[in-house]
Scaffold this active site. Structure first.
Site, PDB file in Angstrom:
ATOM      1  N   GLU A  61       0.840  -1.201   0.000  1.00 51.83           N
ATOM      2  CA  GLU A  61       0.000   0.000   0.000  1.00 51.83           C
ATOM      3  C   GLU A  61       0.876   1.253   0.000  1.00 51.83           C
ATOM      4  OE1 GLU A  61      -0.097  -2.490   2.129  1.00 51.83           O
ATOM      5  OE2 GLU A  61      -2.000  -3.489   1.715  1.00 51.83           O
ATOM      6  N   THR A  98      14.687 -42.195  -1.702  1.00 52.44           N
ATOM      7  CA  THR A  98      15.004 -41.322  -2.844  1.00 52.44           C
ATOM      8  C   THR A  98      16.451 -40.834  -2.742  1.00 52.44           C
ATOM      9  OG1 THR A  98      12.706 -40.713  -3.173  1.00 52.44           O
ATOM     10  CG2 THR A  98      14.324 -39.161  -3.999  1.00 52.44           C
ATOM     11  N   ASP A 123      18.512 -41.839  -5.901  1.00 49.79           N
ATOM     12  CA  ASP A 123      18.724 -40.740  -6.865  1.00 49.79           C
ATOM     13  C   ASP A 123      19.923 -39.846  -6.540  1.00 49.79           C
ATOM     14  OD1 ASP A 123      16.384 -41.644  -7.909  1.00 49.79           O
ATOM     15  OD2 ASP A 123      15.220 -39.825  -7.549  1.00 49.79           O
ATOM     16  N   LEU A 139      18.315 -31.244  -5.213  1.00 46.78           N
ATOM     17  CA  LEU A 139      17.129 -30.522  -4.735  1.00 46.78           C
ATOM     18  C   LEU A 139      17.332 -29.018  -4.595  1.00 46.78           C
ATOM     19  CD1 LEU A 139      15.843 -33.083  -2.051  1.00 46.78           C
ATOM     20  CD2 LEU A 139      15.300 -32.980  -4.489  1.00 46.78           C
TER      21      LEU A 139
HETATM   22  N1  LIG Z   1       9.792 -39.388 -10.899  1.00 50.94           N
HETATM   23  C1  LIG Z   1       9.678 -38.744  -9.767  1.00 50.94           C
HETATM   24  O1  LIG Z   1       9.055 -37.680  -9.696  1.00 50.94           O
HETATM   25  C2  LIG Z   1      10.283 -39.317  -8.555  1.00 50.94           C
HETATM   26  C3  LIG Z   1      10.787 -40.576  -8.555  1.00 50.94           C
HETATM   27  N2  LIG Z   1      11.315 -41.122  -7.428  1.00 50.94           N
HETATM   28  C4  LIG Z   1      11.741 -42.509  -7.480  1.00 50.94           C
HETATM   29  O2  LIG Z   1      10.994 -43.225  -6.508  1.00 50.94           O
HETATM   30  C5  LIG Z   1      11.772 -44.269  -5.949  1.00 50.94           C
HETATM   31  C6  LIG Z   1      11.750 -44.160  -4.435  1.00 50.94           C
HETATM   32  O3  LIG Z   1      10.426 -44.251  -3.974  1.00 50.94           O
HETATM   33  P1  LIG Z   1      10.045 -44.353  -2.439  1.00 50.94           P
HETATM   34  O4  LIG Z   1      10.831 -45.399  -1.777  1.00 50.94           O
HETATM   35  O5  LIG Z   1       8.597 -44.441  -2.360  1.00 50.94           O
HETATM   36  O6  LIG Z   1      10.446 -42.889  -1.964  1.00 50.94           O
HETATM   37  P2  LIG Z   1      10.958 -42.099  -0.717  1.00 50.94           P
HETATM   38  O7  LIG Z   1      12.323 -42.431  -0.360  1.00 50.94           O
HETATM   39  O8  LIG Z   1      10.754 -40.693  -1.124  1.00 50.94           O
HETATM   40  O9  LIG Z   1      10.006 -42.499   0.486  1.00 50.94           O
HETATM   41  C7  LIG Z   1      10.173 -43.655   1.281  1.00 50.94           C
HETATM   42  C8  LIG Z   1      11.124 -43.474   2.432  1.00 50.94           C
HETATM   43  O10 LIG Z   1      10.713 -42.367   3.211  1.00 50.94           O
HETATM   44  C9  LIG Z   1      11.114 -42.558   4.557  1.00 50.94           C
HETATM   45  N3  LIG Z   1       9.985 -42.302   5.441  1.00 50.94           N
HETATM   46  C10 LIG Z   1      10.032 -41.481   6.510  1.00 50.94           C
HETATM   47  N4  LIG Z   1       8.874 -41.434   7.116  1.00 50.94           N
HETATM   48  C11 LIG Z   1       8.040 -42.204   6.435  1.00 50.94           C
HETATM   49  C12 LIG Z   1       6.690 -42.532   6.612  1.00 50.94           C
HETATM   50  N5  LIG Z   1       5.975 -42.038   7.623  1.00 50.94           N
HETATM   51  N6  LIG Z   1       6.128 -43.375   5.732  1.00 50.94           N
HETATM   52  C13 LIG Z   1       6.849 -43.867   4.708  1.00 50.94           C
HETATM   53  N7  LIG Z   1       8.142 -43.575   4.492  1.00 50.94           N
HETATM   54  C14 LIG Z   1       8.738 -42.756   5.362  1.00 50.94           C
HETATM   55  C15 LIG Z   1      11.673 -43.958   4.667  1.00 50.94           C
HETATM   56  O11 LIG Z   1      13.071 -43.776   4.643  1.00 50.94           O
HETATM   57  P3  LIG Z   1      14.099 -44.764   5.386  1.00 50.94           P
HETATM   58  O12 LIG Z   1      13.982 -46.043   4.639  1.00 50.94           O
HETATM   59  O13 LIG Z   1      15.426 -44.108   5.200  1.00 50.94           O
HETATM   60  O14 LIG Z   1      13.650 -44.862   6.797  1.00 50.94           O
HETATM   61  C16 LIG Z   1      11.161 -44.613   3.409  1.00 50.94           C
HETATM   62  O15 LIG Z   1      11.999 -45.638   2.945  1.00 50.94           O
HETATM   63  C17 LIG Z   1      13.147 -44.125  -6.539  1.00 50.94           C
HETATM   64  O16 LIG Z   1      13.314 -45.056  -7.563  1.00 50.94           O
HETATM   65  C18 LIG Z   1      13.175 -42.725  -7.096  1.00 50.94           C
HETATM   66  O17 LIG Z   1      14.006 -42.625  -8.239  1.00 50.94           O
HETATM   67  C19 LIG Z   1      11.397 -40.417  -6.268  1.00 50.94           C
HETATM   68  C20 LIG Z   1      10.932 -39.135  -6.214  1.00 50.94           C
HETATM   69  C21 LIG Z   1      10.297 -38.500  -7.327  1.00 50.94           C
HETATM   70  N1  LIG Z   2      12.984 -38.129 -12.184  1.00 52.77           N
HETATM   71  C1  LIG Z   2      12.439 -36.898 -12.211  1.00 52.77           C
HETATM   72  C2  LIG Z   2      12.299 -36.134 -11.023  1.00 52.77           C
HETATM   73  N2  LIG Z   2      12.717 -36.614  -9.833  1.00 52.77           N
HETATM   74  C3  LIG Z   2      12.861 -35.797  -8.620  1.00 52.77           C
HETATM   75  O1  LIG Z   2      13.919 -34.869  -8.772  1.00 52.77           O
HETATM   76  C4  LIG Z   2      14.985 -35.188  -7.871  1.00 52.77           C
HETATM   77  C5  LIG Z   2      16.318 -34.873  -8.488  1.00 52.77           C
HETATM   78  O2  LIG Z   2      16.522 -33.505  -8.411  1.00 52.77           O
HETATM   79  P1  LIG Z   2      17.921 -32.801  -8.741  1.00 52.77           P
HETATM   80  O3  LIG Z   2      18.999 -33.718  -8.257  1.00 52.77           O
HETATM   81  O4  LIG Z   2      17.902 -31.514  -7.994  1.00 52.77           O
HETATM   82  O5  LIG Z   2      17.949 -32.592 -10.221  1.00 52.77           O
HETATM   83  C6  LIG Z   2      14.753 -36.655  -7.585  1.00 52.77           C
HETATM   84  O6  LIG Z   2      15.309 -37.106  -6.393  1.00 52.77           O
HETATM   85  C7  LIG Z   2      13.250 -36.713  -7.493  1.00 52.77           C
HETATM   86  O7  LIG Z   2      12.771 -36.168  -6.284  1.00 52.77           O
HETATM   87  N3  LIG Z   2      11.730 -34.890 -11.134  1.00 52.77           N
HETATM   88  C8  LIG Z   2      11.324 -34.395 -12.333  1.00 52.77           C
HETATM   89  O8  LIG Z   2      10.821 -33.246 -12.378  1.00 52.77           O
HETATM   90  N4  LIG Z   2      11.473 -35.116 -13.443  1.00 52.77           N
HETATM   91  C9  LIG Z   2      11.998 -36.348 -13.445  1.00 52.77           C
HETATM   92  O9  LIG Z   2      12.107 -36.954 -14.515  1.00 52.77           O
END
Ligand SMILES: NC(=O)C1=CN([C@@H]2O[C@H](COP(=O)(O)OP(=O)(O)OC[C@H]3O[C@@H](n4cnc5c(N)ncnc54)[C@H](OP(=O)(O)O)[C@@H]3O)[C@@H](O)[C@H]2O)C=CC1
Ligand SMILES: Nc1c(N[C@@H]2O[C@H](COP(=O)(O)O)[C@@H](O)[C@H]2O)[nH]c(=O)[nH]c1=O
Length: 605
Positions: free
Chosen positions: A73, A226, A230, A234
């Site tokens: 403002e 993740t 991966d 981030l």
């Molecule tokens: N294409 C995309 O946009 C994305 C793809 N991916 C892919 O997904 C796959 C991983 O998937 P995912 O294992 O589901 O992912 P995450 O690692 O993101 O989630 C699961 C992990 O989160 C932790 N966690 C903490 N609190 C909780 C809770 N309350 N409930 C459940 N988990 C919890 C645990 O870690 P801990 O085991 O250490 O205790 C668990 O193993 C990979 O292959 C990755 O490349 C991942 C992100 C984005």
């Molecule tokens: N594979 C995938 C994603 N994956 C997400 O992006 C993270 C990697 O980020 P950075 O390392 O900062 O580039 C990875 O761990 C997951 O959370 N994101 C997307 O927009 N597109 C994609 O195809």
């Protein structure tokens, strides 16, 4: 006669209809403006202000750039000048009061604005209705959308006001930050190949959009798996600006020793885990500069409540399906951004965006609300809300209404007063508050600093015999917001410890004391606000700054609160000298309180 009346009536109808459209259009313009700092600064309430003359011309406009900068403002009336007289101000959000003296309201009144159109009332209880009331009491006509102005077009404009401040509204209503789940999936619904490999599903253009989304968030969350699969960075690679915190949720703490997220030179990382999990690894991470937070049980809601208390407004979840399912089940995800790439990867066990939700019938599926479709390069971005932005009208009573409902509640009932974000109650006590101070330089010439934070950060490098240190001082001084001053000061200190003055650790309390003394001396309303807290302990409720703040469970040293208490005592003594009979009792009780909290003996001198 009948003809004349009819003509008059139709003219009036036209005028009302035209104004309604103008009002809605200007409110939408204020909404667009309010978002302009997104990505440059950390998320904050989004304020925009457009001033339009009676002939429908835009006289001035402005938006809040960051916490602790000039209100929208004020900027709008400054740019409008004399043209503001008799004009209408359009505000997407009822003004807040980070200054503690209704600066935004005064600016509109003094500029000669005669009407204000307000998109929505402020969602925070201590501010709700205050500015609307103040403007009306100054004789302005104030029309609030949905209350004084009702039509379909107004309803749409009001909705855009709700959406642009969805994080703030969710924070106010449900006491968790606004959470967005984002993922990239193939056309056959996979977020990685069966091997876990996922880079990349979406196109470069889509990933650039993700950097932008990251820049608009306080933090990015992933799960431990993740990190293992991966090794993500981030970061928001959007060319400077705000860098979100990176948060890893891991129950097991079974995380790699080497990971991009443990390099905290570019952005900070917090690992949240369960109490007692792999304490040695926790220590290892801490030695790398990663903050580790232990919660009793790691569930998404507790994690979100924790980050709400740390002041976060907006969080981007970039996790896999396991954590996403847990977060959705806990009801903490508000919005979804799904990037769909025209690719097929197949794989019976390839991960999908959302794991087990326990639903067995398609009728149980969660429907997205306000769905948008956007093509980005070859991909399609589908976004929508999982939970509607709460409609504030019946939900949150204003501060005055609360007292009417519960007469035992008063703002001063507690003997501990906490402050942290500038938009919260007593936010004007924060070093990020928008109060410039004048401080003497080494030649005793007075120099103006935009905020206490600007001055404090710059003093780290003041007087160091090195042109690079002088550059740091100038750079910090020139920063547009306290947040940016803090960002530059802290990163310079981290990256170039050699440029920090050698006596900094022993002098920083004194530097802060002098800056605060100036702030609370030159602004009478701040001085009164400070004195009005007599009898209460002041605590900067920063959960992570354990030196200046009080910490999450009172473990912090709270030096900022202590210095304010010390200053308050000094001001009270001055008052006592002026009118000693009146203040003697207050001072006695104040000192009794300070002694009982061990503050007088512990306070920095
Ligand atoms: N294409 C995309 O946009 C994305 C793809 N991916 C892919 O997904 C796959 C991983 O998937 P995912 O294992 O589901 O992912 P995450 O690692 O993101 O989630 C699961 C992990 O989160 C932790 N966690 C903490 N609190 C909780 C809770 N309350 N409930 C459940 N988990 C919890 C645990 O870690 P801990 O085991 O250490 O205790 C668990 O193993 C990979 O292959 C990755 O490349 C991942 C992100 C984005
Ligand atoms: N594979 C995938 C994603 N994956 C997400 O992006 C993270 C990697 O980020 P950075 O390392 O900062 O580039 C990875 O761990 C997951 O959370 N994101 C997307 O927009 N597109 C994609 O195809």
């Amino acid at each position: 006669m009948a003809f004349v009346l009819g003509a008059h009536f139709s003219l009036m109808t036209c005028k009302v209809a035209k104004n309604t459209h103008d009002d809605a259009a200007y409110i939408r313009r204020a909404v667009d403006l309010s978002e302009k700092s997104a990505g440059f600064t950390s998320p904050h309430p989004n304020f925009g202000c457009v001033i339009a003359t009676s002939t429908g011309k835009v006289a001035g406009e402005g938006y809040l750039y960051a916490q602790g900068t000039k209100p929208a403002e004020v900027l709008a009336v400054e740019s409008g000048g004399e043209r503001c007289r008799g004009a209408t101000a359009y505000l997407n959000l009822e003004p807040g009061d980070c200054h503690g003296d209704h600066t935004a309201v005064s600016a509109l009144v003094q500029a000669g604005i005669t009407r204000a159109v307000v998109g929505i009332r402020h969602p925070l209880q201590h501010l709700r209705g205050k500015a609307v009331c103040a403007l009306r009491s100054q004789g302005l006509q104030v029309d609030v959308l949905g209350e004084d102005l009702q039509s379909k077009v107004m309803e749409e404009a009001r909705k855009s006001c709700l959406i642009v401040n969805a994080p703030l509204i969710h924070r106010a209503c449900s006491r968790v930050p606004f959470s967005v789940l984002k993922y990239a999936m193939t056309l056959d619904g996979k977020i990685a190949a069966s091997s876990g490999h996922a880079s990349w599903i979406s196109s470069k253009m889509s990933r650039n959009r993700v950097f932008e989304l990251r820049g608009r968030s306080d933090a990015i969350i992933v799960g431990g798996n993740t990190v293992r699969k991966d090794n993500p960075r981030l970061t928001a690679r959007h060319g400077g600006g705000h860098m979100p915190m990176r948060i890893v949720l891991s129950q097991t703490m079974n995380l790699p020793e080497e990971a991009n997220l443990w390099d905290v030179s570019e952005a900070s990382t917090i690992v949240v885990t369960q109490r007692g999990a792999r304490r040695n690894f926790q220590k290892y991470l801490a030695s790398k500069g990663v903050e580790v937070v232990e919660l009793d049980i790691l569930n998404s809601r507790d994690v979100m409540e924790y980050f709400h208390d740390r002041g976060y407004l907006s969080i981007l979840w970039e996790c896999g399906g396991t954590l996403a399912a847990s977060a959705i089940s806990s009801g903490v995800i508000h919005k979804v951004f799904a990037f769909v790439a025209p690719k097929i990867i197949g794989g019976k066990n390839a991960p999908t965006p959302v794991g087990e939700l326990g639903m067995v019938q398609m009728s149980q599926a969660l429907d997205l609300i306000d769905v948008c479709y956007e093509q980005i390069g070859p991909d399609m971005l589908i976004s929508g809300f999982l939970q509607p932005v709460p409609d504030l009208m019946p939900v949150i009573p204003s501060e005055d209404e609360t007292f009417a409902i519960d007469p035992t509640v008063t703002p001063y009932e507690s003997s501990i007063i906490s402050f942290y974000k500038t938009w919260d109650p007593y936010g004007a006590f924060s070093n990020f508050s928008p109060h410039p101070i004048q401080m003497p330089d080494s030649n005793d010439n007075y120099v103006t600093w935009s905020s206490v934070e600007h001055y404090y950060q710059a003093q780290k490098f003041a007087g160091v015999n090195d042109p690079a240190a002088q550059d740091c001082v100038e750079k910090i001084k020139a920063m547009r917001s306290p947040e940016e001053a803090a960002r530059v000061g802290r990163s310079m200190q981290r990256q170039h410890p050699d440029l920090v003055r050698s006596d900094w650790e022993s002098m920083k309390i004194d530097v802060m004391y002098r800056a605060l003394k100036c702030k609370f001396s030159i602004y009478p309303h701040l001085n009164s606000m400070l004195l009005s807290t007599a009898g209460s302990v002041l605590v900067e409720a920063s959960p992570h700054d354990l030196f200046w703040g009080g910490g999450r469970e009172g473990e912090g040293l709270n030096y900022l609160g202590r210095l304010l208490i010390q200053l308050r005592s000094e001001f009270l003594v001055q008052q006592l000298i002026k009118v000693h009979n009146l203040c003697y009792i207050t001072l006695l009780s104040e000192n009794y309180l300070l002694l009982s909290f061990g503050i007088i003996s512990g306070a920095a001198g």
